[in-house]
Design a protein around this motif. Structure first.
Motif, PDB file in Angstrom:
ATOM      1  N   LYS A   9       0.848  -1.184   0.000  1.00 18.34           N
ATOM      2  CA  LYS A   9       0.000   0.000   0.000  1.00 18.34           C
ATOM      3  C   LYS A   9       0.887   1.238   0.000  1.00 18.34           C
ATOM      4  O   LYS A   9       1.739   1.401   0.869  1.00 18.34           O
ATOM      5  CB  LYS A   9      -0.888   0.006   1.243  1.00 18.34           C
ATOM      6  CG  LYS A   9      -1.762   1.227   1.379  1.00 18.34           C
ATOM      7  CD  LYS A   9      -2.844   1.258   0.327  1.00 18.34           C
ATOM      8  CE  LYS A   9      -3.692   2.522   0.446  1.00 18.34           C
ATOM      9  NZ  LYS A   9      -4.657   2.609  -0.661  1.00 18.34           N
ATOM     10  N   LYS A  10       0.668   2.068  -1.008  1.00 21.07           N
ATOM     11  CA  LYS A  10       1.442   3.307  -1.087  1.00 21.07           C
ATOM     12  C   LYS A  10       0.517   4.496  -1.008  1.00 21.07           C
ATOM     13  O   LYS A  10      -0.545   4.500  -1.621  1.00 21.07           O
ATOM     14  CB  LYS A  10       2.208   3.364  -2.414  1.00 21.07           C
ATOM     15  CG  LYS A  10       3.384   2.431  -2.455  1.00 21.07           C
ATOM     16  CD  LYS A  10       4.088   2.504  -3.786  1.00 21.07           C
ATOM     17  CE  LYS A  10       5.180   1.444  -3.842  1.00 21.07           C
ATOM     18  NZ  LYS A  10       5.607   1.150  -5.183  1.00 21.07           N
ATOM     19  N   THR A  15       5.446   4.495   1.354  1.00 18.56           N
ATOM     20  CA  THR A  15       5.029   3.095   1.324  1.00 18.56           C
ATOM     21  C   THR A  15       4.658   2.665   2.738  1.00 18.56           C
ATOM     22  O   THR A  15       5.480   2.708   3.641  1.00 18.56           O
ATOM     23  CB  THR A  15       6.163   2.199   0.808  1.00 18.56           C
ATOM     24  OG1 THR A  15       6.523   2.661  -0.492  1.00 18.56           O
ATOM     25  CG2 THR A  15       5.717   0.761   0.720  1.00 18.56           C
ATOM     26  N   THR A  54      -2.556  -1.162  -2.966  1.00 16.90           N
ATOM     27  CA  THR A  54      -2.014  -0.718  -4.238  1.00 16.90           C
ATOM     28  C   THR A  54      -1.751  -1.946  -5.116  1.00 16.90           C
ATOM     29  O   THR A  54      -1.998  -1.937  -6.310  1.00 16.90           O
ATOM     30  CB  THR A  54      -0.702   0.059  -4.015  1.00 16.90           C
ATOM     31  OG1 THR A  54      -0.958   1.054  -3.013  1.00 16.90           O
ATOM     32  CG2 THR A  54      -0.230   0.737  -5.284  1.00 16.90           C
ATOM     33  N   SER A  55      -1.256  -3.017  -4.466  1.00 18.60           N
ATOM     34  CA  SER A  55      -1.134  -4.294  -5.173  1.00 18.60           C
ATOM     35  C   SER A  55      -1.177  -5.421  -4.151  1.00 18.60           C
ATOM     36  O   SER A  55      -1.067  -5.195  -2.951  1.00 18.60           O
ATOM     37  CB  SER A  55       0.181  -4.333  -5.954  1.00 18.60           C
ATOM     38  OG  SER A  55       1.251  -4.294  -5.052  1.00 18.60           O
TER      39      SER A  55
ATOM     40  N   SER B 169      -4.901   8.921  -2.598  1.00 18.41           N
ATOM     41  CA  SER B 169      -3.533   8.953  -2.103  1.00 18.41           C
ATOM     42  C   SER B 169      -2.779  10.189  -2.588  1.00 18.41           C
ATOM     43  O   SER B 169      -1.607  10.356  -2.298  1.00 18.41           O
ATOM     44  CB  SER B 169      -2.800   7.681  -2.511  1.00 18.41           C
ATOM     45  OG  SER B 169      -2.993   7.435  -3.872  1.00 18.41           O
ATOM     46  N   ASN B 237     -11.095   4.294  -0.477  1.00 20.31           N
ATOM     47  CA  ASN B 237      -9.890   4.457   0.346  1.00 20.31           C
ATOM     48  C   ASN B 237     -10.152   5.439   1.469  1.00 20.31           C
ATOM     49  O   ASN B 237      -9.899   6.616   1.335  1.00 20.31           O
ATOM     50  CB  ASN B 237      -8.747   5.005  -0.513  1.00 20.31           C
ATOM     51  CG  ASN B 237      -7.950   3.879  -1.120  1.00 20.31           C
ATOM     52  OD1 ASN B 237      -7.247   3.168  -0.424  1.00 20.31           O
ATOM     53  ND2 ASN B 237      -8.095   3.711  -2.424  1.00 20.31           N
TER      54      ASN B 237
END
Lengths: 230, 238, 126
Positions: A9-10, A15, A54-55, B169, B237
């Motif tokens: 997760k960024k 990070t 994020t991935s 983000s 998110n």
């Protein structure tokens, strides 16, 4: 039962979780430990479904992230997620309306045992009472996975004890409890396994009694050892 | 899904009740002043102002419903519920829709009753009976307004959702989302302009807008709804 | 019961149960509380108590009867053996401690005698 595969997760340039892999078993209570910004809360938020990785991916008893996991994961966030306009009674019926695994009878018993009343408004509750209500709501579901983020934060000693009691009595063979906390002394005697997170990665994990035996240290001392020599 | 609507209303029934009471009082006041053929007094103006304020409050409340889910701590409750994005958004929109329809019906009835009542004081004009063709036009205007309102609301919802999903983000997510709002708003304007059929057939009495235009608006609504619920379902998110 | 967080909790509970058996608080053939009940009483994890019972069963101190529960062994020898082991451990600690303080065997014995004498008269501060 919970399988996490290379979760990253960024945020912007930061990070928070860094290719994290983790497998948790049924019937265990896990302590998720780490200093601030080690990724504890982010990890729990992703598994609860309020944040996307994020991935990477995860599954709970084989179910992929989504509505299917939300049905069997019970999340207690640090902040107060219960709407302030609701009464304690409203909270009960809300959970009953949305979660098939919610046990209203058990919840009512616990509400009374906690010294709460159905007519009280959430906005009128003290921090201690709110903490008690939150744990009752989260643990009165017959979920497969309970994610408790700092359940003792800001609570008085008596409330802490009550929260502990509920956690212990809810632990079942077919369910898993994860407690993220920095108040280690509180969970020292109730957790089976400990997971130390640092900079978004698992740096140490194991059965607490085995760790005590091999390292001759309490979890709290181990915590200092793990995070002090940076 | 209907449970969500239940709690939306459970939270606001006092507000609705107060709004209805103020409207009725304001209405009675205006009618009594009119029937006495007096100029409006201060109380009348204050009451009218209150009704206007309540309507404005309802508008901001409609916008605030998704804002609260996305930006306040309550989101941690709502987005952990085992609901799909479309169920979640659908409940919010359906609640707004039903409120607007109920409000429309309520206000129409009140105005009609006022009309009948006031006619007693002006006996020269006989009361016009409610003609079907007029009624059809009123209903059409009402639904056009409603459709436009929901599209406007969905545009705001989509922009807010973008700031908590794709742009979550980024540092200036909210600002970018506002930019998105302007862009989407302009785009919708362009689409309706381009597709506008200019063929409002005046030979058919009581038709205010051609069928293709209705279809365009409905299509825009569906696209907005689907994209917003997809984002809420998969990309949230908090 | 409060625990020393440096020592495995299951070992501490095992120790306590053994003490209770040796001291007669738990008698041969007594039924042990269920895992869940004991966990609740001690405010520890169910798995910890489970482990305690498993270890004690392996050492033949407890025996379980399927579907009924765990029972304290009726074998006197086993109980006697635990008693000896525990006494041995205490003595070992005591003697080592005294040696570290510089007592030789003779003065250790003397100190012990004196202490016990005083205790018998009730002159010992706890």
């Amino acid at each position: 039962m919970l399988k996490i595969n290379s979760l990253t997760k960024k945020y912007f340039t930061r990070t928070v979780l860094d290719n994290l892999n983790l497998t948790l078993n049924e019937g265990k209570i896990y302590g998720l430990l780490g200093p601030n910004a080690s990724g504890k809360t982010t990890l729990l938020k992703i598994i609860a479904g309020v944040t996307q990785p994020t991935s990477g991916s995860f599954s709970v008893i084989g179910k992929k992230a989504g509505v299917d996991t939300k049905k069997i994961v019970s999340f207690l966030p640090t902040i107060n997620h219960l709407p302030r306009w609701m009464t304690v009674g409203n909270c009960l019926s809300y959970f009953q309306d949305f979660y098939a695994d919610f046990d209203p009878k058990l919840a009512k018993e616990r509400i009374t045992a906690m010294g709460l009343e159905p007519k009280q408004k959430v906005s009128s509750l003290s921090t201690g009472m709110l903490g008690r209500l939150k744990i009752v709501m989260a643990m009165s579901r017959h979920a497969k996975l309970y994610l408790l983020d700092e359940p003792f934060n800001g609570l008085d000693p008596i409330s802490r004890e009550k929260v502990l009691e509920i956690i212990l009595e809810s632990s079942q063979e077919d369910s898993t409890i994860v407690i993220a906390t920095h108040i280690i002394a509180e969970i020292e005697s109730i957790i089976d396994e400990v997971i130390f997170l640092k900079e978004g990665q698992v740096i140490l994990m194991g059965n607490v009694d085995d760790l005590r035996q091999t390292r001759q240290k309490s979890v709290e001392e181990l915590y200092r050892e793990v995070y002090d020599n940076v | 899904m209907f449970n969500l609507i239940k709690y939306e209303w459970l939270r606001r029934w006092k507000f609705f009740l107060a709004g209805i009471l103020i409207f009725i009082i304001a209405n009675l006041e205006i009618i009594s002043q009119l029937s006495l053929q007096k100029s409006p007094r201060n109380l009348t103006i204050v009451l009218m102002g209150l009704v206007f304020a309540m309507a404005l409050a309802l508008f901001f409340d409609h916008i605030g419903r998704l804002y609260r889910s996305l930006f306040s701590d309550e989101g941690f409750l709502e987005f952990t519920l085992p609901l799909r994005g479309y169920q979640f958004l659908g409940a919010k929109i359906l609640a707004v829709l039903l409120e607007c329809i109920a409000l429309g019906i309520f206000v129409s009835i009140a105005l009609y009753v006022d009309y009948l009542y006031l006619n007693q004081f002006f006996p020269r004009e006989a009361p016009t009976p409610l003609r079907e063709d007029i009624l059809i036009i009123i209903v059409q205007i009402f639904f056009l307004l409603l459709l436009s309102y929901i599209i406007f609301l969905l545009t705001i919802y989509l922009s807010m959702t973008l700031s908590k999903t794709i742009f979550a983000s980024l540092k200036h997510g909210k600002l970018i989302a506002f930019g998105c709002f302007l862009v989407i708003y302009k785009a919708i304007q362009r689409i309706t302009e381009i597709t506008h059929s200019h063929i409002t057939d005046m030979s058919l009495p009581g038709i205010i807008m051609a069928r293709p235009d209705w279809l365009t608006l409905t299509a825009i609504l569906i696209v907005l709804f689907i994209s917003t619920s997809y984002l809420l379902d998969r990309k949230i998110n908090l | 019961m409060s625990f020393d967080p440096r020592i495995p909790i299951y070992l501490q509970i095992m120790e306590q149960i053994k003490k209770d058996i040796v001291s007669g608080k738990l008698k041969g053939g007594d039924k042990m509380p269920s895992v869940r009940a004991l966990a609740k009483e001690l405010q520890v994890n169910v798995n910890t108590v489970q482990r305690v019972y498993q270890e004690l069963e392996r050492d033949n101190i407890l025996f379980s009867q399927r579907g009924i529960g765990s029972f304290v062994t009726e074998n006197k020898e086993t109980i006697e053996q635990i008693k000896e082991e525990m006494a041995h451990e205490l003595l070992e600690n005591f003697v080592h401690g005294m040696r570290e303080l510089g007592f030789d065997d003779k003065s250790t014995l003397l100190a012990l005698q004196q202490y016990m004498g005083r205790e018998a008269q009730g002159n010992v501060k706890d």
